[in-house]
Design a protein around this motif. Structure first.
Motif, PDB file in Angstrom:
ATOM      1  N   ASP A  76       0.848  -1.195   0.000  1.00  0.00           N
ATOM      2  CA  ASP A  76       0.000   0.000   0.000  1.00  0.00           C
ATOM      3  C   ASP A  76       0.885   1.247   0.000  1.00  0.00           C
ATOM      4  O   ASP A  76       2.114   1.148   0.147  1.00  0.00           O
ATOM      5  N   ILE A  77       0.266   2.408  -0.166  1.00  0.00           N
ATOM      6  CA  ILE A  77       0.959   3.700  -0.078  1.00  0.00           C
ATOM      7  C   ILE A  77       0.218   4.567   0.928  1.00  0.00           C
ATOM      8  O   ILE A  77      -1.010   4.719   0.851  1.00  0.00           O
ATOM      9  N   LEU A  78       0.977   5.126   1.873  1.00  0.00           N
ATOM     10  CA  LEU A  78       0.413   6.077   2.827  1.00  0.00           C
ATOM     11  C   LEU A  78       0.972   7.466   2.527  1.00  0.00           C
ATOM     12  O   LEU A  78       2.118   7.597   2.093  1.00  0.00           O
ATOM     13  N   VAL A  79       0.151   8.486   2.747  1.00  0.00           N
ATOM     14  CA  VAL A  79       0.546   9.857   2.425  1.00  0.00           C
ATOM     15  C   VAL A  79       0.321  10.753   3.639  1.00  0.00           C
ATOM     16  O   VAL A  79      -0.739  10.703   4.267  1.00  0.00           O
ATOM     17  N   GLU A  80       1.351  11.537   3.964  1.00  0.00           N
ATOM     18  CA  GLU A  80       1.230  12.598   4.964  1.00  0.00           C
ATOM     19  C   GLU A  80       1.706  13.885   4.301  1.00  0.00           C
ATOM     20  O   GLU A  80       2.753  13.893   3.646  1.00  0.00           O
ATOM     21  N   SER A  81       0.934  14.955   4.436  1.00  0.00           N
ATOM     22  CA  SER A  81       1.309  16.198   3.764  1.00  0.00           C
ATOM     23  C   SER A  81       0.781  17.404   4.514  1.00  0.00           C
ATOM     24  O   SER A  81      -0.331  17.378   5.064  1.00  0.00           O
ATOM     25  N   THR A  82       1.606  18.448   4.522  1.00  0.00           N
ATOM     26  CA  THR A  82       1.214  19.730   5.100  1.00  0.00           C
ATOM     27  C   THR A  82       1.479  20.814   4.062  1.00  0.00           C
ATOM     28  O   THR A  82       2.624  20.964   3.618  1.00  0.00           O
ATOM     29  N   PRO A  83       0.442  21.548   3.635  1.00  0.00           N
ATOM     30  CA  PRO A  83       0.650  22.586   2.611  1.00  0.00           C
ATOM     31  C   PRO A  83       1.727  23.577   3.041  1.00  0.00           C
ATOM     32  O   PRO A  83       1.742  24.052   4.183  1.00  0.00           O
ATOM     33  N   GLY A  84       2.666  23.847   2.127  1.00  0.00           N
ATOM     34  CA  GLY A  84       3.736  24.786   2.397  1.00  0.00           C
ATOM     35  C   GLY A  84       4.936  24.178   3.099  1.00  0.00           C
ATOM     36  O   GLY A  84       5.984  24.831   3.221  1.00  0.00           O
ATOM     37  N   GLN A  85       4.824  22.938   3.575  1.00  0.00           N
ATOM     38  CA  GLN A  85       5.934  22.312   4.304  1.00  0.00           C
ATOM     39  C   GLN A  85       6.458  21.051   3.616  1.00  0.00           C
ATOM     40  O   GLN A  85       7.628  20.718   3.777  1.00  0.00           O
ATOM     41  N   GLY A  86       5.622  20.379   2.885  1.00  0.00           N
ATOM     42  CA  GLY A  86       6.094  19.201   2.178  1.00  0.00           C
ATOM     43  C   GLY A  86       5.206  17.989   2.372  1.00  0.00           C
ATOM     44  O   GLY A  86       4.158  18.058   3.030  1.00  0.00           O
ATOM     45  N   SER A  87       5.665  16.865   1.805  1.00  0.00           N
ATOM     46  CA  SER A  87       4.882  15.631   1.824  1.00  0.00           C
ATOM     47  C   SER A  87       5.795  14.446   2.117  1.00  0.00           C
ATOM     48  O   SER A  87       7.012  14.494   1.899  1.00  0.00           O
ATOM     49  N   ARG A  88       5.173  13.376   2.606  1.00  0.00           N
ATOM     50  CA  ARG A  88       5.870  12.117   2.828  1.00  0.00           C
ATOM     51  C   ARG A  88       5.026  10.985   2.253  1.00  0.00           C
ATOM     52  O   ARG A  88       3.879  10.790   2.654  1.00  0.00           O
ATOM     53  N   PHE A  89       5.598  10.253   1.299  1.00  0.00           N
ATOM     54  CA  PHE A  89       4.958   9.078   0.715  1.00  0.00           C
ATOM     55  C   PHE A  89       5.671   7.841   1.252  1.00  0.00           C
ATOM     56  O   PHE A  89       6.889   7.704   1.095  1.00  0.00           O
ATOM     57  N   SER A  90       4.913   6.969   1.895  1.00  0.00           N
ATOM     58  CA  SER A  90       5.470   5.725   2.443  1.00  0.00           C
ATOM     59  C   SER A  90       4.914   4.547   1.657  1.00  0.00           C
ATOM     60  O   SER A  90       3.711   4.263   1.714  1.00  0.00           O
ATOM     61  N   MET A  91       5.808   3.888   0.917  1.00  0.00           N
ATOM     62  CA  MET A  91       5.415   2.694   0.152  1.00  0.00           C
ATOM     63  C   MET A  91       5.698   1.464   0.990  1.00  0.00           C
ATOM     64  O   MET A  91       6.857   1.205   1.362  1.00  0.00           O
ATOM     65  N   LEU A  92       4.654   0.713   1.295  1.00  0.00           N
ATOM     66  CA  LEU A  92       4.766  -0.449   2.171  1.00  0.00           C
ATOM     67  C   LEU A  92       4.797  -1.714   1.326  1.00  0.00           C
ATOM     68  O   LEU A  92       3.827  -2.047   0.648  1.00  0.00           O
ATOM     69  N   LEU A  93       5.911  -2.424   1.388  1.00  0.00           N
ATOM     70  CA  LEU A  93       6.098  -3.645   0.604  1.00  0.00           C
ATOM     71  C   LEU A  93       6.270  -4.827   1.551  1.00  0.00           C
ATOM     72  O   LEU A  93       7.220  -4.838   2.355  1.00  0.00           O
ATOM     73  N   PRO A  94       5.377  -5.810   1.514  1.00  0.00           N
ATOM     74  CA  PRO A  94       5.545  -6.992   2.366  1.00  0.00           C
ATOM     75  C   PRO A  94       6.909  -7.640   2.121  1.00  0.00           C
ATOM     76  O   PRO A  94       7.310  -7.847   0.979  1.00  0.00           O
ATOM     77  N   ALA A  95       7.610  -7.946   3.195  1.00  0.00           N
ATOM     78  CA  ALA A  95       8.964  -8.496   3.079  1.00  0.00           C
ATOM     79  C   ALA A  95       8.882  -9.994   2.814  1.00  0.00           C
ATOM     80  O   ALA A  95       9.025 -10.823   3.727  1.00  0.00           O
ATOM     81  N   ALA A  96       8.643 -10.332   1.550  1.00  0.00           N
ATOM     82  CA  ALA A  96       8.575 -11.738   1.165  1.00  0.00           C
ATOM     83  C   ALA A  96       9.992 -12.253   0.959  1.00  0.00           C
ATOM     84  O   ALA A  96      10.670 -11.873   0.004  1.00  0.00           O
ATOM     85  N   LEU A  97      10.445 -13.117   1.872  1.00  0.00           N
ATOM     86  CA  LEU A  97      11.806 -13.634   1.817  1.00  0.00           C
ATOM     87  C   LEU A  97      11.889 -14.790   0.833  1.00  0.00           C
ATOM     88  O   LEU A  97      10.912 -15.516   0.619  1.00  0.00           O
ATOM     89  N   PRO A  98      13.050 -15.001   0.227  1.00  0.00           N
ATOM     90  CA  PRO A  98      13.230 -16.168  -0.646  1.00  0.00           C
ATOM     91  C   PRO A  98      12.997 -17.453   0.132  1.00  0.00           C
ATOM     92  O   PRO A  98      13.065 -17.490   1.365  1.00  0.00           O
ATOM     93  N   ALA A  99      12.733 -18.539  -0.613  1.00  0.00           N
ATOM     94  CA  ALA A  99      12.371 -19.817   0.009  1.00  0.00           C
ATOM     95  C   ALA A  99      13.423 -20.286   0.997  1.00  0.00           C
ATOM     96  O   ALA A  99      13.107 -20.817   2.069  1.00  0.00           O
ATOM     97  N   ALA A 100      14.717 -20.096   0.719  1.00  0.00           N
ATOM     98  CA  ALA A 100      15.784 -20.562   1.611  1.00  0.00           C
ATOM     99  C   ALA A 100      15.709 -19.877   2.962  1.00  0.00           C
ATOM    100  O   ALA A 100      15.955 -20.472   4.005  1.00  0.00           O
ATOM    101  N   HIS A 101      15.341 -18.583   2.967  1.00  0.00           N
ATOM    102  CA  HIS A 101      15.238 -17.841   4.222  1.00  0.00           C
ATOM    103  C   HIS A 101      13.974 -18.202   4.985  1.00  0.00           C
ATOM    104  O   HIS A 101      13.958 -18.219   6.200  1.00  0.00           O
ATOM    105  N   VAL A 102      12.894 -18.471   4.239  1.00  0.00           N
ATOM    106  CA  VAL A 102      11.622 -18.788   4.896  1.00  0.00           C
ATOM    107  C   VAL A 102      11.729 -20.075   5.681  1.00  0.00           C
ATOM    108  O   VAL A 102      11.104 -20.261   6.720  1.00  0.00           O
ATOM    109  N   ALA A 103      12.581 -21.004   5.209  1.00  0.00           N
ATOM    110  CA  ALA A 103      12.701 -22.297   5.876  1.00  0.00           C
ATOM    111  C   ALA A 103      13.401 -22.189   7.224  1.00  0.00           C
ATOM    112  O   ALA A 103      13.329 -23.089   8.055  1.00  0.00           O
ATOM    113  N   GLU A 104      14.142 -21.095   7.461  1.00  0.00           N
ATOM    114  CA  GLU A 104      14.855 -20.935   8.719  1.00  0.00           C
ATOM    115  C   GLU A 104      13.883 -20.709   9.870  1.00  0.00           C
ATOM    116  O   GLU A 104      12.898 -19.987   9.738  1.00  0.00           O
TER     117      GLU A 104
END
Length: 578
Positions: free
Chosen positions: A527-555
């Motif tokens: 998903d993407i979350l947005v925080e913004s204040t007019p005149g001060q700027g914005s912050r876009f947070s892109m949330l990516l599920p940390a899907a680990l490769p199969a070798a790491h998942v087995a640990e």
């Protein structure tokens, strides 16, 4: 705004707004409302604003003008009036101001504390028919018939309200008719509004009767129903004065039949026909009549109920068509505007190249080529965004380094940032593991957000854009954060920034970048979350599920496979998932 909405005819789905005090309607292109109907006159009617409302005036048309199925020459219009010109049927909306009902002020909805009433009994739709069928009452044949008729109409109304598929609706209605009356054969036919011909849509035969493969229906009885707009019952065609000796109903040997029109709000949409059938060679003597006048009355009511459902479905289809046409028009207009601006940029750069070559001034040539190259990139990005947004795709999940993707985006945009006088920095997380995701898609998602941030800082003194990555191990999420100190986003615009073609950058924006980024993250279950204040700027947070490769998942020490979305901190706009 008063308007005419076409619900039947070649222009079905079109809506014409009546913006002038005199609006002409006809087949000729010079009319403000042009209808592509060969039965409409070149100049058929006028809508004139008279005494605070529109009036419909026939202009001596060949086939006449009908309002609510009545021929008119001069008619004051009311919202909801049905206008028939040739084979085109339109609904008039808007018009005169309607006074408020004086009695409305006497209605009040009281709170729970003020009312002492309690619910004694409730009933669902599914239980309604059971109660109708099994309700106790006096042993009266009239009451039994009334209850039976009510049960049939109840089921017909349910069938009409539960489906938008016309064929499915007619199949269900034919089933109900065969449960209620001893018909051997039945058929529902819809009227083609263009040709005026009946088209068989649903046929039903009683299994216990040996019915021929081909069902022949008398054209005589069908034409009678359509011309007179009334249902007919015949128990012996040869003795019925309505049929001539040579009529097809007599020649086919039809002895007992019911045929009713499917009469709706706007006219006849078809017919329902049932009859009894005796295979050749099995007729010995005249059997008892199965159909009665009561059957005919109920069949007329069923036909009307079915017609209303057919009209509602057609009206809904016309509305969908109108929405599609509007969406296509908006898309073409928006894309044409962007492509025109890009082509103008390429043309300007080409002109500089041509002039530089004429005088062998390579500084001018270089400047012109830079303009051409920049616009080539713009049209490439536009095409890629259109492709990304226009089709559903499954991410090509491979092992990749999200930090490497982010670094590549920052490196790619460094020249653009320097040209705009914006400081662009990158702060990748050192503890970020190798993940499984679609690197090409994520590259485009991050690129679009970073591009937006640079554009937001272009006119800011000391503009600054920072891109960083974070690994939230307990939530099993990678966060890609893009911060800027640009102009910010007004609160009223936060809910629209992920809508297609919504852009605050004028000719520089396509309105596709952020929707594409959001779509890519959603395809990764992010998903993407947005925080913004007019005149001060914005912050876009892109949330990516940390899907680990199969070798790491087995640990054993690996995190749970199902990611948890992080809690929002501060004012954030979370766009609704599609």
């Amino acid at each position: 705004m008063p308007s005419l909405f076409v619900i039947q005819g070649r222009d079905q789905g079109a809506r014409f707004e009546l913006t002038d005090h005199v609006v002409t309607v006809g087949r000729d292109a010079s009319n403000m409302v042009q209808l592509h109907d060969t039965e409409v006159s070149r100049h058929h009617v006028e809508l004139r604003w008279e005494d605070g409302r529109f009036c419909l005036v026939d202009l001596g048309s060949s086939n006449g003008t009908y309002v609510n199925s009545h021929p008119v020459r001069h008619h004051p219009m009311s919202s909801g009036d049905r206008v028939q010109l040739g084979r085109t049927l339109m609904i008039f909306t808007g018009g005169e101001e309607q006074p408020l009902d004086e009695g409305v002020g006497g209605v009040d909805i009281v709170g729970r504390q003020e009312a002492g009433s309690r619910i004694v009994k409730s009933i669902s739709q599914n239980r309604g028919s059971q109660i109708l069928a099994g309700a106790p009452g006096p042993d009266s044949p009239w009451l039994a018939r009334a209850r039976s008729n009510l049960d049939v109409m109840y089921h017909t109304a349910l069938a009409a309200s539960h489906t938008l598929d016309i064929d499915q609706l007619l199949h269900r209605i034919m089933e109900l008719i065969f449960e209620w009356v001893e018909a051997d054969r039945g058929c529902a036919m819809l009227l083609n509004q263009q040709s005026g011909e009946l088209t068989p849509t649903v046929r039903r035969d009683r299994k216990s009767v040996g019915v021929a493969e081909k069902m022949e229906i008398s054209r005589t009885i069908l034409e009678y129903v359509l011309q007179h707009n009334e249902g007919v019952l015949t128990s012996d065609a040869r003795d019925d004065e309505r049929w001539e000796a040579g009529a097809s109903i007599v020649r086919l040997g039809v002895r007992e039949a019911i045929c009713v029109p499917m009469q709706g709000r706007y006219g006849v949409v078809g017919v329902i026909y049932i009859d009894t059938f005796t295979p050749p060679g099995r007729f010995v003597q005249r059997p008892a009549d199965r159909f009665s006048e009561e059957h005919l009355k109920l069949m007329v009511a069923i036909g009307h109920q079915a017609a209303l459902a057919v009209e509602d479905t057609s009206f809904y289809s016309a509305m969908l068509q109108a929405e599609r046409l509007a969406a296509i028009g908006q898309t073409i207009a928006t894309l044409s505007h962007h492509i025109k601006n890009i082509l103008q940029g390429i043309r300007g750069g080409s002109y500089l190249i041509e002039e530089g070559l004429k005088v062998t001034d390579f500084e001018v040539v270089t400047k012109g080529w830079a303009i051409v190259e920049r616009n080539q990139e713009r049209i490439s990005n536009l095409v890629m965004d259109m492709l990304s947004f226009s089709k559903e795709r499954v991410p090509e999940m491979v092992e990749a380094d999200i930090n490497e993707v982010v670094r590549d985006v920052v490196e790619l945009m460094s020249a653009r940032a320097a040209e705009a006088g914006v400081q662009l920095g990158c702060d990748p997380a050192p503890d970020l593991p190798t993940l499984t995701f679609d690197p090409e898609a994520m590259h485009r998602a991050v690129l679009n957000v970073v591009t937006n941030a640079l554009d937001a800082c272009e006119h800011t003194d000391g503009g600054r854009v920072g891109v960083r990555t974070e690994f939230v191990a307990d939530q099993h999420v990678v966060r890609i954060v893009v911060d800027d100190n640009g102009e910010g986003i007004p609160p009223e615009d936060l809910s629209r920034i992920f809508s297609v073609f919504e852009s605050r950058k004028g000719s520089r924006g396509t309105g596709l970048g952020l929707p594409v980024s959001q779509k890519i993250l959603h395809e990764h279950d992010g998903d993407i979350l947005v925080e913004s204040t007019p005149g001060q700027g914005s912050r876009f947070s892109m949330l990516l599920p940390a899907a680990l490769p199969a070798a790491h998942v087995a640990e054993p020490s690996s995190a749970p496979a199902t990611p948890n979305r992080p809690t929002d901190h501060g004012p954030a706009a979370r766009p609704p998932r599609n």
